[in-house]
Scaffold this active site. Sequence first.
Site, PDB file in Angstrom:
ATOM      1  CB  SER A  51      -0.361   9.660   3.580  1.00  0.00           C
ATOM      2  OG  SER A  51      -0.799   9.814   2.419  1.00  0.00           O
ATOM      3  NE  ARG A  52       5.598   3.830   2.225  1.00  0.00           N
ATOM      4  CZ  ARG A  52       4.670   2.752   2.544  1.00  0.00           C
ATOM      5  NH1 ARG A  52       3.549   2.490   2.054  1.00  0.00           N
ATOM      6  NH2 ARG A  52       5.344   2.179   3.715  1.00  0.00           N
ATOM      7  CB  VAL A  53      -0.047  10.391  -1.769  1.00  0.00           C
ATOM      8  CG1 VAL A  53      -0.466  11.612  -2.717  1.00  0.00           C
ATOM      9  CG2 VAL A  53      -0.043   9.011  -2.371  1.00  0.00           C
ATOM     10  CB  THR A 110      -1.013   0.093   1.234  1.00  0.00           C
ATOM     11  OG1 THR A 110      -0.182  -0.151   2.433  1.00  0.00           O
ATOM     12  CG2 THR A 110      -1.881  -1.162   1.165  1.00  0.00           C
ATOM     13  CG  ASP A 111       0.119   4.003  -2.474  1.00  0.00           C
ATOM     14  OD1 ASP A 111       0.871   3.452  -2.972  1.00  0.00           O
ATOM     15  OD2 ASP A 111      -1.177   3.964  -3.080  1.00  0.00           O
TER      16      ASP A 111
END
Length: 510
Positions: free
Chosen positions: A366-368, A340-341
């Site tokens: 959160s990688r975004v 997941t991100d």
Amino acid sequence: MTDEPLQPGVKSLIDSLLDSPVPSPVLAEVGKVTEVGDGIALVSGLDRALADELLVFASGVRGMVLDLEPHRLGVVLLGPADRITAGEDVWRTHKVISVPVGPGLIGRVVDATGQPRDGRDRIDAVAERPIEVAAPGILSRSAITRPLATGVKAVDAAVPVGLGQRELIIGDRQTGKTSMALDAILNQASSEVISIYCAVGQRGDSVARVVETLRRSGQQSRTIVVAAGDEDTPGLSYIAPYSAMTMAEYFADQGRDVLVVFDDLTHHAQSYRELSLLLRRPPGREAFPGDIFYVHARLLERAGQFAPEAGGGSITALPIVETQAENLSAYIPTNLISITDGQIYLSPRLVRKNQFPAVDLGVSVSRVGSKAQYRAFRDVAGNLRVTLSQFEELEDFARFGTRLDDTTRARLVRGAAVRAALRQPEHAPVPAVVQLVILLAAMEGMFDGLPEARVMAVMDRLRAAAMDELPELARQIGRNQPLRDSDLNAILALAGKVVGQEGGGDGSDV
């Protein structure tokens, strides 16, 4: 007996039949059940069967081919195993397992094969699609830039989720994972996002409570519920997430935005492990088969923000996974964290402190990141993580009874106020403009020294005041515009007026 001449009409009919082409023979492939177990069957005599092909047993039960071996098929049953007996005939359908898709599913409760479970009429489907398809390639995807508002202050401010993102919700039992995912669905009432809730291995009463919550909020008419309960066969639990993703892909192909909640993939992994062990596949780490990572990866890779050439829609995935004793390094959790991100971690330590939602911002990520966050939130929430992490570290230190200097004491007061500001009741998502007002007031020290009960009362008054007096700011946030100085001053003036009406404190209770 004399031969009588045929009537002209009868003779012409016979002549036309004699002149018509001979129908080609129909080949029917029939196999036999050699062994049946709890959720699986072994079938022989169908050497041409394909992977994921749907088979029909003489008893009416359907099954899906999962294992292809010489002279033997491992079949996952999609119905009760006690209706099948050894020696029973099995027929090929020459079709892979598929589910109905289309707008007719919205507002319905269906099982993993797309059949209604809500007692209403049959579903008016547009088409049927296979549950297993290849994930879109990199050229079919676009960058994730649009925010998905969850209505949870701690998430929208510090762990933002974007449309097309895959954000894991992780935590021990009874930490509020389903409630958080359900809040995200309820918060889409004012958006165009279609929601799908996929229950995997959940008790029937739990699914019923979710459906009732959706009904009371009015969101059921915009949500598809796919249910494979703990009373269903493991085969239905295994295919349920893929069925939900296939239903989501139909809307994404039409340019729509879809939110899919998988509750939860721990039960999904356990169902796949059960099927694999019954089919005598060799177990690997923690008795899970070696391809369990691929099972979840090929599911979640189908989510994303898609390019205009691929429909232009998006699928946002919120998979849920359960940990035991806060063990984030267990096999299935680490697999899903790497797929997941980012993850939203719900801590039982915060639950014991009565902090709901129990989002641990020190572990959540959160990688975004801010690329998918409302621009008005970026400056406001920038110091949120630092403030809370400093507070938690000093809070542990202060338990020893050490004499505190004024700076440390002020940080403790501010941290306690900010943490109290992040609290919110279950199934009550907060609009973005209200979140902004509450967070700004807390970060500016307006909640410092207020008792917890008074903070909750102030936040209720702030919510009503912000919705009444800041409608233009709400539209501005919805258009993803940055916060101007005049907006900041208006928010602080409103918060100061409301907090002043409630009365302040001096932090003497800390």
